[in-house]
Design an enzyme around this catalytic site. Structure first.
Site, PDB file in Angstrom:
ATOM      1  NE  ARG A 120      -3.256   1.488   7.033  1.00 44.06           N
ATOM      2  CZ  ARG A 120      -3.017   0.484   7.857  1.00 44.06           C
ATOM      3  NH1 ARG A 120      -2.178  -0.458   7.532  1.00 44.06           N
ATOM      4  NH2 ARG A 120      -3.654   0.442   9.010  1.00 44.06           N
ATOM      5  CB  THR A 124       1.441   6.844  11.842  1.00 48.31           C
ATOM      6  OG1 THR A 124       1.597   6.802  10.415  1.00 48.31           O
ATOM      7  CG2 THR A 124       2.742   7.273  12.491  1.00 48.31           C
ATOM      8  CG  ASP A 218      -5.130  -4.415  -5.598  1.00 52.05           C
ATOM      9  OD1 ASP A 218      -4.744  -3.832  -6.639  1.00 52.05           O
ATOM     10  OD2 ASP A 218      -4.583  -4.229  -4.496  1.00 52.05           O
ATOM     11  CG  ASP A 221      -2.971  -7.091  -7.139  1.00 52.97           C
ATOM     12  OD1 ASP A 221      -1.896  -6.464  -7.269  1.00 52.97           O
ATOM     13  OD2 ASP A 221      -3.321  -7.653  -6.090  1.00 52.97           O
TER      14      ASP A 221
HETATM   15  N1  URA Z   1      -8.108   0.011  -4.025  1.00 56.31           N
HETATM   16  C1  URA Z   1      -8.537  -0.977  -4.840  1.00 56.31           C
HETATM   17  O1  URA Z   1      -7.845  -1.373  -5.796  1.00 56.31           O
HETATM   18  N2  URA Z   1      -9.755  -1.517  -4.586  1.00 56.31           N
HETATM   19  C2  URA Z   1     -10.555  -1.111  -3.570  1.00 56.31           C
HETATM   20  O2  URA Z   1     -11.659  -1.633  -3.404  1.00 56.31           O
HETATM   21  C3  URA Z   1     -10.078  -0.072  -2.730  1.00 56.31           C
HETATM   22  C4  URA Z   1      -8.851   0.466  -2.987  1.00 56.31           C
END
Ligand code: URA
Length: 227
Positions: A120, A124, A218, A221
């Site tokens: 990202r 912007t 995530d 992770d």
């Molecule tokens: N990426 C992720 O790892 N989890 C989400 O909930 C959204 C994007």
């Protein structure tokens, strides 16, 4: 066949036509439950994710064309079957998408794999391409695009733009993902309606932080970082 609790039994009925959710079986629902559990350790998270990835790859490959092919069996008989047609490649959206490369290699031994890094842009807030390494002849291949989570669709849309810029037509791109949401599916359909999206599970929605709900946190992770 074991029946699922009613709230898990069916994917939403109003999905865009390019969305191809996997059939909701007891096995699939159980695998997803395991990786959603915050108490699942990393080894198990990888193990159960890899099983889902294998299902996604097999289903993604079902969208590729086959041609008639006749072989001779060890009994000396001719068998009129089919053979695989068209070269393929995988393209992972880094980092989380790299978790899906091994599953693709298990099904397609010598598959070429490219990588795209999108992040990202802080100024912007748009998805910005940072790096792309793609097979030279990607324009002549079917492309399996790999990213486990489809949230807003920003990264996947940017990645598809990169593939199209390299000569891959939309119809030859199949996006494989573990958990999606209606918002991300719609966003992708609005821009690239011909790209097929093979998704293991369509969750309820996005939250304000753009995480999928109920989701699993995530993915990168949990797959790549020791706990
Ligand atoms: N990426 C992720 O790892 N989890 C989400 O909930 C959204 C994007």
């Amino acid at each position: 066949m074991a029946s699922l609790p009613a709230h898990l039994a069916n994917a939403p009925s109003d999905l865009p036509p390019n969305a191809c959710p996997l059939p909701r079986t007891g096995q699939l629902a159980g695998l997803l439950t395991s990786i959603r559990d915050k108490n699942t350790n990393r080894g198990d998270f990888i193990f159960y994710s890899d099983r889902i990835i294998r299902l996604l790859v097999e289903e993604g490959l079902n969208h590729l064309p086959v041609v008639e092919k006749t072989v001779t069996t060890p009994t000396g008989l001719e068998y009129k079957g089919v053979g695989f047609e068209g070269k393929i490649c995988g393209v992972s959206i880094m980092r989380a998408g790299e978790s899906m490369e091994a599953g693709l290699r298990e099904c397609c031994r010598a598959v070429r794999i490219g990588k795209i890094l999108i992040q990202r842009d802080e100024e912007t807030a748009q998805a910005k391409l940072f790096y792309a390494k793609l097979p030279d002849d990607i324009a002549n291949r079917y492309c399996l695009l790999l990213d486990p989570m489809l949230a807003t669709g920003g990264s996947a849309i940017k990645a598809i733009e990169v593939l199209i810029d390299h000569g891959v037509p939309q119809e030859r791109i199949i996006f494989l993902n573990l958990v999606s949401c209606p918002e991300g599916l719609q966003a992708m359909y609005d821009v690239y309606p011909q790209v097929k999206i093979v998704t293991a599970w369509v969750d309820e929605k996005l939250n304000e932080q753009k995480y999928i709900v109920p989701g699993l946190g995530d993915f990168g992770d949990r797959y790549f970082t020791s706990n």
